[in-house]
Scaffold this motif. Structure first.
Motif, PDB file in Angstrom:
ATOM      1  N   UNK A 110       0.666  -1.304   0.020  1.00 46.24           N
ATOM      2  CA  UNK A 110       0.009  -0.146   0.103  1.00 46.24           C
ATOM      3  C   UNK A 110       0.851   1.277   0.003  1.00 46.24           C
ATOM      4  N   UNK A 111       2.099   1.469   0.676  1.00 49.44           N
ATOM      5  CA  UNK A 111       3.006   2.362   0.686  1.00 49.44           C
ATOM      6  C   UNK A 111       4.223   2.419  -0.005  1.00 49.44           C
ATOM      7  N   UNK A 112       4.422   1.397  -0.697  1.00 49.83           N
ATOM      8  CA  UNK A 112       5.648   1.237  -1.459  1.00 49.83           C
ATOM      9  C   UNK A 112       6.728   1.077  -0.686  1.00 49.83           C
ATOM     10  N   UNK A 113       6.624   0.750   0.349  1.00 50.16           N
ATOM     11  CA  UNK A 113       7.878   0.730   1.530  1.00 50.16           C
ATOM     12  C   UNK A 113       8.629  -0.448   1.509  1.00 50.16           C
ATOM     13  N   UNK A 114       9.756  -0.547   1.852  1.00 52.59           N
ATOM     14  CA  UNK A 114      10.771  -1.528   2.064  1.00 52.59           C
ATOM     15  C   UNK A 114      11.206  -1.367   3.513  1.00 52.59           C
ATOM     16  N   UNK A 115      11.238  -2.311   4.159  1.00 53.61           N
ATOM     17  CA  UNK A 115      11.788  -2.261   5.661  1.00 53.61           C
ATOM     18  C   UNK A 115      12.731  -3.193   5.827  1.00 53.61           C
ATOM     19  N   UNK A 116      14.159  -2.806   6.215  1.00 58.02           N
ATOM     20  CA  UNK A 116      15.256  -3.413   6.766  1.00 58.02           C
ATOM     21  C   UNK A 116      15.250  -3.568   8.268  1.00 58.02           C
ATOM     22  N   UNK A 117      15.456  -4.791   8.902  1.00 54.46           N
ATOM     23  CA  UNK A 117      15.945  -4.862  10.257  1.00 54.46           C
ATOM     24  C   UNK A 117      17.315  -5.074  10.464  1.00 54.46           C
ATOM     25  N   UNK A 118      18.154  -4.922   9.350  1.00 55.75           N
ATOM     26  CA  UNK A 118      19.619  -4.928   9.587  1.00 55.75           C
ATOM     27  C   UNK A 118      20.192  -6.263  10.291  1.00 55.75           C
ATOM     28  N   UNK A 119      19.366  -7.542   9.810  1.00 49.82           N
ATOM     29  CA  UNK A 119      20.026  -8.606  10.219  1.00 49.82           C
ATOM     30  C   UNK A 119      20.771  -9.314   9.159  1.00 49.82           C
ATOM     31  N   UNK A 120      20.922 -10.542   8.881  1.00 50.48           N
ATOM     32  CA  UNK A 120      21.693 -11.058   7.962  1.00 50.48           C
ATOM     33  C   UNK A 120      21.249 -10.720   6.536  1.00 50.48           C
ATOM     34  N   UNK A 121      22.174 -10.422   5.785  1.00 53.45           N
ATOM     35  CA  UNK A 121      21.968 -10.001   4.553  1.00 53.45           C
ATOM     36  C   UNK A 121      21.401  -8.489   4.280  1.00 53.45           C
ATOM     37  N   UNK A 122      21.349  -7.897   5.606  1.00 54.17           N
ATOM     38  CA  UNK A 122      20.878  -6.489   5.414  1.00 54.17           C
ATOM     39  C   UNK A 122      21.934  -5.411   5.883  1.00 54.17           C
ATOM     40  N   UNK A 123      23.003  -6.159   6.983  1.00 52.19           N
ATOM     41  CA  UNK A 123      24.024  -5.354   7.318  1.00 52.19           C
ATOM     42  C   UNK A 123      23.648  -4.230   8.101  1.00 52.19           C
ATOM     43  N   UNK A 124      24.562  -3.435   8.509  1.00 53.79           N
ATOM     44  CA  UNK A 124      24.404  -2.230   9.463  1.00 53.79           C
ATOM     45  C   UNK A 124      23.773  -1.053   8.438  1.00 53.79           C
TER      46      UNK A 124
END
Length: 192
Positions: A110-124
């Protein structure tokens, strides 16, 4: 009455009698409809959306990357042989990278948003903000209809970065400038 209670009371008064907006996603929509809306909304934010299958992901990823050094977080779901794995690179070293590639935690249609939680595969967080190009891998099964559907997938104890398009700001005359607070270019590889 606390400041919090006062603010909430004002919100209740201001929204009394106002009905909730209709969702852009009709009830009973198929997962394909939700993924399609996500792709449309991400593109509305001036991001590039590349649809691919798990089989074509590596080729699409390679084609999406600019010339130059690429940084990746530890645990990225796709192996990039020439990429530099972030092990605490300095801001200057990150600035010398042309692009970063990460996975995502969730995509919100609905918002076209991506969320990262900075776990594996996302990094700092720094690696997603300094390089000029951010290539983010979002799998179709990670896409949900709206923010309430995303919340159970997120851990509030982790740092969360919510991305809606490339970094952009406007000055007092509303002249849009991209890349001031993060990547100038966002490329979303939508797998599925």
């Amino acid at each position: 009455m606390s400041a919090r209670d006062e603010i909430l009371a004002r919100i209740r008064t201001a929204t009394a009698g106002v009905s909730a907006p209709n969702s852009a996603i009709p009830a009973g929509s198929s997962p394909e409809d939700v993924v399609g809306l996500f792709a449309e909304r991400v593109a509305d934010y001036r991001a590039t959306v590349v649809r691919c299958t798990p089989r074509t992901l590596r080729a699409r990823l390679t084609a999406a990357l600019p010339e130059g050094r690429v940084v990746v977080p530890d645990g990225l779901s796709v192996r990039l042989p020439d990429a530099v794995v972030d092990d605490g690179l300095s801001p200057a070293e990150l600035d010398a990278c042309a692009a970063v590639v990460t996975d995502a935690t969730v995509g919100i249609a609905e918002t076209g948003t991506i969320v990262l939680d900075h776990g594996p595969g996302q990094g700092r967080r720094a690696i997603t903000l300094v390089p000029d190009v951010h290539v983010c891998i979002v799998r179709a099964d990670q896409v949900v209809a709206d923010v309430p559907d995303a919340m159970p997938r997120l851990d509030p104890a982790k740092p969360l970065t919510w991305i809606s398009g490339p970094s952009a700001t406007s000055d007092i005359e509303l002249d849009r400038v991209e890349g001031v607070h993060g990547p100038r270019t966002l490329i979303v590889l939508l797998v599925g």
